[in-house]
Write a protein that holds these residues in place. Structure first.
Motif, short mmCIF file in Angstrom:
data_model
loop_
_atom_site.label_atom_id
_atom_site.label_comp_id
_atom_site.label_asym_id
_atom_site.label_seq_id
_atom_site.Cartn_x
_atom_site.Cartn_y
_atom_site.Cartn_z
N GLU A 123 9.32 7.53 -8.91
CA GLU A 123 10.38 7.50 -9.93
C GLU A 123 11.34 6.35 -9.67
N ILE A 124 11.66 6.13 -8.39
CA ILE A 124 12.56 5.03 -8.02
C ILE A 124 11.86 3.69 -8.23
N VAL A 125 10.57 3.63 -7.83
CA VAL A 125 9.81 2.38 -7.96
C VAL A 125 9.73 1.94 -9.42
N LYS A 126 9.55 2.91 -10.33
CA LYS A 126 9.47 2.56 -11.75
C LYS A 126 10.77 1.94 -12.26
N LEU A 127 11.89 2.37 -11.66
CA LEU A 127 13.19 1.87 -12.13
C LEU A 127 13.54 0.53 -11.52
N ILE A 128 13.37 0.38 -10.19
CA ILE A 128 13.90 -0.82 -9.53
C ILE A 128 12.86 -1.57 -8.71
N GLY A 129 11.61 -1.11 -8.71
CA GLY A 129 10.56 -1.83 -7.98
C GLY A 129 10.45 -1.35 -6.54
N ALA A 130 9.31 -1.69 -5.90
CA ALA A 130 9.03 -1.20 -4.54
C ALA A 130 9.68 -2.06 -3.47
N ASP A 131 10.10 -3.29 -3.81
CA ASP A 131 10.60 -4.21 -2.78
C ASP A 131 11.88 -3.72 -2.14
N VAL A 132 12.68 -2.93 -2.86
CA VAL A 132 13.99 -2.51 -2.32
C VAL A 132 13.86 -1.31 -1.38
N LEU A 133 12.67 -0.70 -1.32
CA LEU A 133 12.51 0.48 -0.46
C LEU A 133 12.47 0.08 1.00
N PRO A 134 13.02 0.91 1.89
CA PRO A 134 12.87 0.66 3.32
C PRO A 134 11.41 0.83 3.74
N ASP A 135 11.05 0.28 4.91
CA ASP A 135 9.64 0.28 5.33
C ASP A 135 9.05 1.67 5.50
N ASP A 136 9.87 2.63 5.97
CA ASP A 136 9.31 3.98 6.17
C ASP A 136 8.92 4.61 4.83
N GLN A 137 9.64 4.28 3.75
CA GLN A 137 9.27 4.80 2.43
C GLN A 137 8.09 4.03 1.83
N LYS A 138 8.01 2.72 2.13
CA LYS A 138 6.83 1.96 1.72
C LYS A 138 5.58 2.52 2.39
N LEU A 139 5.74 2.97 3.64
CA LEU A 139 4.61 3.57 4.36
C LEU A 139 4.13 4.83 3.65
N ILE A 140 5.06 5.64 3.16
CA ILE A 140 4.67 6.87 2.43
C ILE A 140 3.83 6.52 1.21
N ILE A 141 4.22 5.47 0.49
CA ILE A 141 3.46 5.07 -0.70
C ILE A 141 2.08 4.57 -0.31
N GLU A 142 1.99 3.82 0.79
CA GLU A 142 0.69 3.32 1.25
C GLU A 142 -0.22 4.46 1.71
N ILE A 143 0.33 5.38 2.49
CA ILE A 143 -0.51 6.46 3.03
C ILE A 143 -0.90 7.43 1.91
N ALA A 144 -0.01 7.58 0.90
CA ALA A 144 -0.34 8.44 -0.25
C ALA A 144 -1.49 7.83 -1.05
N ARG A 145 -1.56 6.49 -1.09
CA ARG A 145 -2.69 5.83 -1.76
C ARG A 145 -3.99 6.16 -1.04
N VAL A 146 -3.94 6.17 0.29
CA VAL A 146 -5.13 6.53 1.06
C VAL A 146 -5.54 7.97 0.76
N ILE A 147 -4.55 8.87 0.67
CA ILE A 147 -4.84 10.29 0.37
C ILE A 147 -5.45 10.41 -1.02
N ARG A 148 -4.86 9.72 -2.00
CA ARG A 148 -5.32 9.84 -3.38
C ARG A 148 -6.73 9.28 -3.56
N VAL A 149 -6.94 8.05 -3.08
CA VAL A 149 -8.20 7.36 -3.34
C VAL A 149 -9.26 7.73 -2.30
N GLY A 150 -8.84 7.87 -1.06
CA GLY A 150 -9.81 8.12 0.01
C GLY A 150 -10.13 9.58 0.22
#
Length: 580
Positions: free
Chosen positions: A469-496
C-alpha cells in the motif's frame, strides 16, 4: 385417475387429489417422466419434474409410486457416469444415442453384471442396521461392503454360499419377527434428501493432503471438512477442483458437474480415464464417481444432482472410506432453485433467490463430517464446493451464505489467474479455520516446526500486503532495507512456494516433508539476510548473492525423492553469511 391440471416449465400441478404425499416420487405423463411432490394443499398438488416437459398436456396421467425420490446403492457405482437423477449415461447412450431422451427408465446399476461375493455372516447371527453381511471387489481399488439397511435388525435365517451373484440376487434372509422375513440383496435404496444415520461425529483432526502447497500449508482443509472455491469466470475453479480430485488422499472421489458446460465434463472424463492414481498405479476412474448434469439438461435435475452425489458419498462413507466431493458449481444449483422458485410463484428474497437458499446450503454442507459409522468404522465426507459469483462479486447471496457454512474459503483472484499464477487462490482474501484443529497431526507427522514455519510465512505475506500500500503511493525506494527485504522474501514465497506448476512432474504434487523444507530454506535466507542488514550490509549486496532467485527455482531443481539436496542449500546459505 390423477391428471395434470397445469404445466409451467418443470412445475406440474394436479388438482383435487389426496393420492400424493410430500417428497413422493411420481411418474408424470404417458412417457412416465420422473417427478417429485414438492407441495400439497387441499386443492392442489405441486410436482417438480426432473426431465424435459415438452409434449406434456393437461389431462395426461400422473401415477404415485409410494416411495420418496431415492438413490440405488450397490456395487457398480464406482467408475460409472450418472445424470442428476442417477441414470447411467453410458447405458443411455447405447439405448438412445448422445442425447438423453425423456422417460428413459434404465436401472442405475448393471443388473446383468456378476460380482464375486464373499458372505461374512452365518445363520443365527444377529444383525443391526449398518452391519456388513457380504463384500465383493467393485474395482481393483475398492472393496464393496454390503450393509444391512439402517433401522433394520433381525436374525440371519439363510446365507447364500460364496460365489458370483448379480446385484438383485438374494444373499441373506433376515428374520425380523415371527411373520416377517427380509431378503437382503447387494442393493438398497435411500432417499436422497435424508442424511444416512451414523453412530457419532468424531473430532476433525486429520488433514486432507492434496500436495498443493497453498492448501496444505497456508490454508489447510480437514478430512470431513467443508471448503468453498469462489471465483469469477476464467479464474480456474474447475481446474483447481480437478487438481484436488487427482491428488488428494481421499479413497473415493465424487465429482458433481452441476450445470457445467458439456465440454468441461468431457475434459474431466478424458483426464480421469488417462490419469494414473499415484498410490496404486491404476486409472483414477477406479475410485471415481461422476455425476454429469450439464447446463443443457433439465434445470430441476440440477437441483437433485447435489443430493444424489452426497447420498452416494455417505453410502461409501458408511463402509469406512474417506470421500471427497467436488461440487461444481453450487451457484448453478442455486440458480436452479431460483428458477423453480419463480415458477412456483414464491416470494423472492435477495437478487431473486428464494428465502430458503441459506437453509438449503446449510443442509448440504452439514452432511460433511468425520464420523463413526453404524458398524464401528471411521469414515468421512469432505465437501469442496465451487461458487461462481457473477462479475467476481463476492458480496452476492450464494457466496455470502456459503461463507456462513464452510470453514475453509479459497478465494480465486482473476488478477492472479491472468498473471498465470496458479492455483489463483488469493492468500489475503482466503482463510482456513482448521489450522488449530490439525496442529497436533502436523506436529506428530511432519515435525513441530511445520506450524511455526507456516505462521511465519503467513505473517510475512500479511506484512508485504501492508507495505505494498505504501509502495503504490510513494515507491519502494523510500523504504528502509529491512522492509525491502520483506518485499523480496515475499516474492520468493509467492512465486517459489505458493505458485505451482500442474504440468511439472515434481511440482504437480508435493509431499508435506518437501513443503516443510522449502519453508525452512526461505526462512533461513530471511533470518540470515535480516541479521546482515542489522549489521550494516545493504540489501542490494544481499540480493546480488543470487539466493532469492535460486530459492524460487528449488521446487523444480530438487526432485521429490531427493530431499537430502536441501542440506546443500542450507549449508550454502549459512556459509555465505558466516563468511561475511
Amino acid at each position: 385417475m390423477n391428471c395434470i391440471y397445469a404445466i409451467n416449465g418443470p412445475v406440474v400441478k394436479v388438482r383435487d387429489t389426496k393420492s400424493f404425499s410430500m417428497r413422493e416420487m411420481v411418474m408424470v405423463g404417458k412417457s412416465k417422466l420422473i417427478g417429485e411432490v414438492i407441495g400439497v394443499t387441499d386443492e392442489m398438488t405441486t410436482i417438480q419434474v426432473y426431465e424435459g416437459t415438452a409434449g406434456l398436456m393437461p389431462g395426461d396421467p400422473v401415477e404415485p409410486t409410494g416411495t420418496p425420490m431415492s438413490a440405488t446403492l450397490g456395487p457398480g457405482i464406482i467408475s460409472n457416469i450418472y445424470d442428476g437423477i442417477q441414470r447411467p449415461l453410458k447405458a443411455m447412450t447405447a439405448l438412445s444415442g448422445v442425447y438423453v431422451t425423456e422417460g428413459s427408465a434404465i436401472a442405475a446399476l448393471d443388473e446383468e453384471r456378476e460380482f464375486d461375493v464373499t458372505v461374512t455372516v452365518k445363520v443365527g447371527d444377529k444383525l443391526h442396521g449398518g452391519d456388513i453381511y457380504a463384500q465383493c471387489p467393485e474395482t481393483p481399488l475398492i472393496t464393496h461392503r454390503c450393509m444391512v439397511p439402517p433401522y433394520t435388525e433381525g436374525t440371519v435365517e439363510y446365507v447364500a454360499p460364496d460365489g458370483k451373484y448379480k446385484v438383485n440376487d438374494v444373499i441373506v434372509k433376515l428374520r425380523i419377527d415371527e411373520e416377517t422375513v427380509q431378503e437382503l440383496t447387494l442393493v438398497q435404496k435411500w432417499p436422497i434428501r435424508a442424511p444416512r444415520p451414523i453412530n457419532k461425529r468424531l473430532p476433525i483432526s486429520k488433514p486432507l493432503i492434496t500436495g498443493q502447497r497453498i492448501v496444505d500449508t497456508v490454508l489447510p482443509l480437514a478430512k470431513g471438512g467443508t471448503a468453498a472455491i469462489p471465483g469469477g469466470f476464467g479464474t480456474g475453479k474447475t481446474m483447481t477442483q480437478h487438481q484436488l480430485a487427482k491428488w488428494c488422499d481421499a479413497d473415493i472421489i465424487v465429482y458433481i458437474g452441476c450445470g457445467e458446460r458439456g465440454n468441461e465434463m468431457t475434459q474431466v472424463l478424458e483426464e480421469f480415464s488417462e490419469l494414473i492414481d499415484p498410490k496404486s498405479n491404476r486409472p483414477l476412474t477406479d475410485r471415481t464417481v461422476l455425476i454429469a448434469n450439464t447446463s443443457n439438461m433439465p434445470v430441476a435435475a440440477r437441483e437433485a444432482s447435489i443430493y444424489t452425489g452426497i447420498t452416494l458419498a455417505e453410502y461409501y462413507r458408511d463402509m469406512g472410506y474417506h470421500i471427497a466431493i467436488m461440487a461444481d458449481s453450487t451457484s448453478r444449483w442455486a440458480e436452479a432453485l431460483r428458477e423453480i422458485s419463480g415458477r412456483l410463484e414464491e416470494m423472492p428474497a435477495e437478487e431473486g433467490f428464494p428465502a430458503y437458499l441459506p437453509s438449503r446450503l446449510s443442509e448440504f454442507y452439514e452432511r460433511a463430517g468425520y464420523v463413526e459409522t453404524m458398524n464401528g468404522r471411521e469414515g468421512s465426507v469432505t465437501i469442496i464446493g465451487a461458487v461462481s459469483p457473477q462479475g467476481s462479486d463476492f458480496s452476492e447471496p450464494v457466496t455470502q451464505n456459503t461463507k456462513r457454512f464452510v470453514r475453509c474459503f479459497w478465494a480465486l483472484d482473476k488478477n492472479l489467474a491472468y498473471a498465470r499464477h496458479y492455483p489463483a487462490i488469493n492468500w489475503n482474501m482466503s482463510y482456513s479455520e482448521y489450522s488449530d484443529d490439525l496442529a497436533e497431526y502436523y506436529n506428530e507427522h511432519v515435525g513441530e516446526e511445520f506450524c511455526r514455519y507456516r505462521q511465519e510465512i503467513s505473517t510475512l505475506l500479511v506484512e508485504e500486503n501492508n507495505l505494498m500500500e505504501i509502495v503504490k503511493l510513494i515507491g519502494a525506494d523510500v523504504l528502509p532495507d529491512d522492509q525491502k527485504l520483506i518485499i523480496e522474501i515475499a516474492r520468493v514465497i509467492r512465486v517459489g512456494f505458493l505458485q505451482q506448476n500442474a504440468f511439472h512432474k515434481d511440482d504437480t504434487f508435493v509431499p508435506l516433508e518437501k513443503q516443510k523444507l522449502m519453508m525452512k530454506a526461505i526462512l533461513l535466507l530471511y533470518h540470515n539476510s535480516l541479521n546482515a542488514i542489522n549489521g550494516g550490509k545493504p540489501i542490494s549486496e544481499i540480493i546480488s548473492y543470487g539466493f532469492f532467485d535460486k530459492l524460487i527455482k528449488m521446487k523444480y531443481d530438487i526432485p521429490n525423492d531427493k530431499l537430502e539436496m536441501f542440506d546443500e542449500y542450507f549449508d550454502m546459505i549459512n556459509s555465505k553469511f558466516a563468511d561475511d
